[in-house]
Design an enzyme around this catalytic site. Structure first.
Site, PDB file in Angstrom:
ATOM      1  CB  CYS A   1     -13.973   0.829   0.199  1.00  0.00           C
ATOM      2  SG  CYS A   1     -13.393   2.522   0.432  1.00  0.00           S
TER       3      CYS A   1
ATOM      4  NE  ARG B   1     -10.184  -5.459   0.566  1.00  0.00           N
ATOM      5  CZ  ARG B   1      -9.454  -4.422   1.003  1.00  0.00           C
ATOM      6  NH1 ARG B   1     -10.049  -3.400   1.587  1.00  0.00           N
ATOM      7  NH2 ARG B   1      -8.146  -4.386   0.820  1.00  0.00           N
TER       8      ARG B   1
ATOM      9  CG  HIS C   1      -8.434  -0.016  -2.846  1.00  0.00           C
ATOM     10  ND1 HIS C   1      -7.649  -1.108  -2.519  1.00  0.00           N
ATOM     11  CD2 HIS C   1      -9.077   0.338  -1.688  1.00  0.00           C
ATOM     12  CE1 HIS C   1      -7.799  -1.380  -1.223  1.00  0.00           C
ATOM     13  NE2 HIS C   1      -8.658  -0.527  -0.709  1.00  0.00           N
TER      14      HIS C   1
ATOM     15  NE  ARG D   1      -3.859   0.565   1.969  1.00  0.00           N
ATOM     16  CZ  ARG D   1      -5.086   0.636   2.492  1.00  0.00           C
ATOM     17  NH1 ARG D   1      -5.305   1.384   3.553  1.00  0.00           N
ATOM     18  NH2 ARG D   1      -6.078  -0.040   1.958  1.00  0.00           N
TER      19      ARG D   1
ATOM     20  CG  ASP E   1     -13.725   5.969  -0.751  1.00  0.00           C
ATOM     21  OD1 ASP E   1     -13.730   5.782   0.485  1.00  0.00           O
ATOM     22  OD2 ASP E   1     -12.680   5.944  -1.432  1.00  0.00           O
TER      23      ASP E   1
ATOM     24  CD  GLN F   1     -12.940  -2.032  -0.676  1.00  0.00           C
ATOM     25  OE1 GLN F   1     -12.112  -1.927   0.227  1.00  0.00           O
ATOM     26  NE2 GLN F   1     -14.133  -2.591  -0.488  1.00  0.00           N
TER      27      GLN F   1
END
Ligand code: CP
Ligand code: NVA
Length: 308
Positions: free
Chosen positions: A265, A293, A135, A108, A226, A138
């Site tokens: 998310c 996830r 991402h 990340r 988000d 996700q």
């Protein structure tokens, strides 16, 4: 060829579908088992995932660790502040060393160029655990979640409200690969990178931008939002004000289909991009989405290691 998962199109439509099917099967097969026990076939026994975090994380960190345990393997964490990466050791040298010691790398990072450099020098798979650009892990969990909740992806209508960010980029990419449509409600100046929409449209998806949140939400099968301020961005009052008309309210959800699913998310900023009544409401799938996830990433790991 080492299989990296920097974006969904690195895998392609067939592999994404195969991963989703595998995730559904694996999740069903281990139903009721304690979360830390391995799947019956323990396909990654003896394998170790190195996880590098240059930004905060709860879900990505825990879900990759649990995914490795459930696959029979293990994981370890390096953070920007305490590894040599934080003192200036190059990404390339870090990639070379971790490739000798571990079986896969998840990173990340704030800069997508770093993960591309990591992939260029690593001889083991590199997986994107979020960058400023995308991402993809996700979105694998998001796809798994809506499929579990009865949505047929091809031709489905997705409504994105808010910032044109990394999560949206991966949704647009998924739309191109799996042939669904995305309407994007975004204020001027905060649009997504047009390269994602151009590619998805070339693949046959319909991607439309609008300034009118009601037009975006109307008739949607999936409503997604988000945070308005992503990690590393300044908490600007001007941006918050511009985003306010795109807040996911009950009234906006009521314009979507009666069986519309709400995704986020997480972490959520309740009262900003979404109100409590929606995120805690009957159409919210956010807790399944978070759990997924683990299941989605198990299949990503198996694909990256050539076992799918
Ligand atoms: N959704 C997500 O990636 O959460 P974390 O930042 O907690 O990993
Ligand atoms: N867009 C958010 C996602 C967090 C999981 C961020 O980049 O901070």
């Amino acid at each position: 060829m080492t299989r990296h998962f920097l974006n969904l199109s690195d895998a392609g439509a067939d592999a994404v579908s195969a991963m989703l099917n595998d995730a559904i099967d694996r999740k069903a097969a281990r139903m009721g088992k304690p979360k830390g026990t391995a799947d019956a076939d323990a396909p990654l026994a003896g394998h170790t995932l190195a996880m590098i975090f240059e930004k905060n994380s709860t879900r990505t960190r825990v879900s990759f660790d649990m995914a490795m345990r459930q696959l029979g393997g293990s994981s370890l964490i390096l953070d920007g502040g305490t590894s040599q990466l934080g003192r200036g050791e190059t990404v390339a040298d870090t990639a070379r060393v971790l490739s000798r010691m571990c079986d896969a790398i998840m990173i990340r990072t704030d800069d997508h160029a770093k993960i591309e450099e990591m992939a260029a020098y690593a001889t083991v798979p590199v997986i994107n655990g979020l960058t400023d650009l995308s991402h993809p892990c996700q979105i694998m969990a998001d796809l798994l979640t809506v499929i579990e909740h009865g949505l047929a992806l091809p031709g489905s209508q997705w409504a994105w409200l808010g910032d044109g960010n990394n999560v949206l980029h991966s949704i647009i990419e998924a739309a191109g690969l799996l042939k669904f449509d995305v309407r994007i409600g975004v204020p001027e100046g905060y649009e997504p990178d047009p390269r994602f929409a151009a590619e998805a449209q070339q693949r046959g998806a319909r991607i439309a931008l609008s300034r009118d949140a009601t037009e975006v939400a109307r008739g949607a099968d999936v409503v997604v939002t988000d945070t308005w301020i992503s990690m590393g961005q300044a908490h600007a009052q001007e941006k918050l004000a511009a985003m306010m008309p795109y807040q996911v309210t009950q009234a906006l959800m009521d314009l979507a289909r009666p069986d519309a699913r709400f995704l986020h998310c997480l972490p959520a900023h309740r009262g900003e991009e979404v109100v409590d009544a929606v995120i805690d409401g009957p159409r919210s799938l956010v807790w399944d989405e978070a759990e997924n996830r683990i299941h989605a990433q198990k299949s990503v790991l198996l694909w990256a290691l050539g076992l799918l």
